[in-house]
Write an enzyme that holds these catalytic residues in place. Sequence first.
Site, PDB file in Angstrom:
ATOM      1  N   ASP A 165       0.795  -1.236   0.000  1.00  0.00           N
ATOM      2  CA  ASP A 165       0.000   0.000   0.000  1.00  0.00           C
ATOM      3  C   ASP A 165       0.828   1.287   0.000  1.00  0.00           C
ATOM      4  O   ASP A 165       0.492   2.252   0.710  1.00  0.00           O
ATOM      5  CB  ASP A 165      -0.964   0.004   1.184  1.00  0.00           C
ATOM      6  CG  ASP A 165      -1.995  -1.106   1.108  1.00  0.00           C
ATOM      7  OD1 ASP A 165      -1.917  -1.933   0.183  1.00  0.00           O
ATOM      8  OD2 ASP A 165      -2.874  -1.165   2.000  1.00  0.00           O
ATOM      9  N   LYS A 185      -6.633  -4.880  -3.450  1.00  0.00           N
ATOM     10  CA  LYS A 185      -7.454  -5.459  -2.385  1.00  0.00           C
ATOM     11  C   LYS A 185      -8.517  -4.467  -1.926  1.00  0.00           C
ATOM     12  O   LYS A 185      -8.377  -3.267  -2.151  1.00  0.00           O
ATOM     13  CB  LYS A 185      -6.571  -5.866  -1.197  1.00  0.00           C
ATOM     14  CG  LYS A 185      -5.805  -4.727  -0.558  1.00  0.00           C
ATOM     15  CD  LYS A 185      -4.846  -5.237   0.501  1.00  0.00           C
ATOM     16  CE  LYS A 185      -4.030  -4.136   1.123  1.00  0.00           C
ATOM     17  NZ  LYS A 185      -4.783  -3.179   1.907  1.00  0.00           N
ATOM     18  N   CYS A 243      -1.938  -2.354   7.612  1.00  0.00           N
ATOM     19  CA  CYS A 243      -1.873  -3.310   6.501  1.00  0.00           C
ATOM     20  C   CYS A 243      -0.555  -4.075   6.434  1.00  0.00           C
ATOM     21  O   CYS A 243      -0.540  -5.242   6.043  1.00  0.00           O
ATOM     22  CB  CYS A 243      -2.183  -2.606   5.191  1.00  0.00           C
ATOM     23  SG  CYS A 243      -3.894  -1.961   5.160  1.00  0.00           S
TER      24      CYS A 243
END
Length: 191
Positions: free
Chosen positions: A9, A98, A140
């Site tokens: 990310d 995702k 994450c």
Amino acid sequence: MKRALIIVDVQPTFCEGGALPVEGGNACAERIRTYVDDHRQEYGFIATTQDWHIDPGAHFSATPDYVDTWPPHGVAGSAEAELHPAIWDLDVDAHVKKGQFAAAYSGFEGVDEAGTLLGDLLDGAGVNEVDVIGLAQSHCVCDTALDAKKAGFTVRVLSDLTEPVSPETGAVASKKLADAGIPEVPSTEIS
């Protein structure tokens, strides 16, 4: 042994100026770029993950609690959801997206363009060891590392190539990682 690098990310949405900025996010992206440029040959497989929210339900809120609900971020197709400019052109093997219709903190909930889950991509590449880096360590990155361990991989988090949302959430994540037997080590101290 075949090692993979999972870059979690690293997107403008999680850097200064983005919807959910992590302090030091832009500098972290630059450090990741330098690290990958210098160490690409040490990895048999590299994947990026991206929050790519289409309609994640209650994950988005107009009155977020910053625990389970958040302001809109990583909106599919937006400039903020793209890979950070520092890393967009890295030589990687897979791009995993995702959270299209759910929260999806872990990269293991994401799929590539063909719909293949990250875990299956790693298995297919013969990977057994994973280094996890990116944003944010407290969310994450932590969840991706924990899921990698659950999937049977040997896992490390490279501590100088990630940043937490806050020192407090970072400390909680570090305890979770330690309890799972996942070391956080500086990239300068690994072999």
